[in-house]
Design a protein around this motif. Structure first.
Motif, short mmCIF file in Angstrom:
data_model
loop_
_atom_site.label_atom_id
_atom_site.label_comp_id
_atom_site.label_asym_id
_atom_site.label_seq_id
_atom_site.Cartn_x
_atom_site.Cartn_y
_atom_site.Cartn_z
N THR A 54 6.05 0.63 -3.42
CA THR A 54 6.86 0.24 -2.32
C THR A 54 7.37 1.54 -1.43
O THR A 54 8.16 2.34 -2.04
CB THR A 54 8.11 -0.59 -2.85
N LYS A 55 6.89 1.60 -0.34
CA LYS A 55 7.32 2.61 0.69
C LYS A 55 8.21 2.36 1.99
O LYS A 55 8.15 1.08 2.23
CB LYS A 55 6.40 3.49 1.15
N ILE A 56 9.07 2.90 2.33
CA ILE A 56 9.89 2.57 3.41
C ILE A 56 8.94 2.59 4.74
O ILE A 56 8.31 3.67 4.96
CB ILE A 56 11.16 3.38 3.54
N LEU A 57 8.97 1.56 5.50
CA LEU A 57 7.93 1.50 6.75
C LEU A 57 8.36 2.52 7.78
O LEU A 57 7.17 3.02 8.28
CB LEU A 57 7.79 0.07 7.14
N THR A 58 9.49 2.83 7.86
CA THR A 58 9.87 3.59 8.88
C THR A 58 9.65 5.13 8.65
O THR A 58 10.06 5.92 9.56
CB THR A 58 11.19 3.43 9.17
N SER A 59 9.18 5.58 7.46
CA SER A 59 9.01 6.88 7.07
C SER A 59 7.75 7.41 7.85
O SER A 59 7.20 6.62 8.44
CB SER A 59 8.93 6.99 5.68
N ASN A 60 7.22 8.68 7.09
CA ASN A 60 5.93 9.24 7.97
C ASN A 60 4.76 8.17 8.14
O ASN A 60 4.04 7.69 7.36
CB ASN A 60 5.77 10.27 6.90
#
Length: 100
Positions: A54-60
């Motif tokens: 799971t990754k934060i969507l607003t990151s790179n």
């Protein structure tokens, strides 16, 4: 930063040509996006699941496009690299502009 409806349409309009609706549907089904909002938050945090992580969507965004492209390129090779990458960007931007 708050975007008007016109600005949101303008961002998505750059993807009108040169994208694949079939690939876009596949991306929406394969890479689920979840939202978390707590009372003290001004805007919700969106998460995307890529390869069971799971990754934060607003990151790179560029990193996410590269990751998804490396996973999907063999399956969608007939579309060509530019179409695949633009479709992935359209997919991500569709969720990113909803956040703002």
């Amino acid at each position: 930063m708050i975007l008007t409806e016109e600005e949101k349409r303008e961002i998505l309009s750059k993807y009108n040509d040169n994208t694949s609706n079939e690939l876009l549907t596949h991306l929406k089904r394969t890479y689920p996006v979840t939202t978390q909002k707590l009372d003290w938050m001004k805007t919700p945090i969106k998460y995307i699941q890529i390869e069971d992580k799971t990754k934060i969507l607003t990151s790179n965004k560029k990193n996410m496009v590269d990751r998804i492209y490396s996973i999907e390129e063999d399956r969608w090779m007939d579309l060509g690299k530019p179409v695949i990458r633009r479709t992935i960007k359209k997919f991500l931007d569709g969720y990113l502009i909803d956040t703002e």
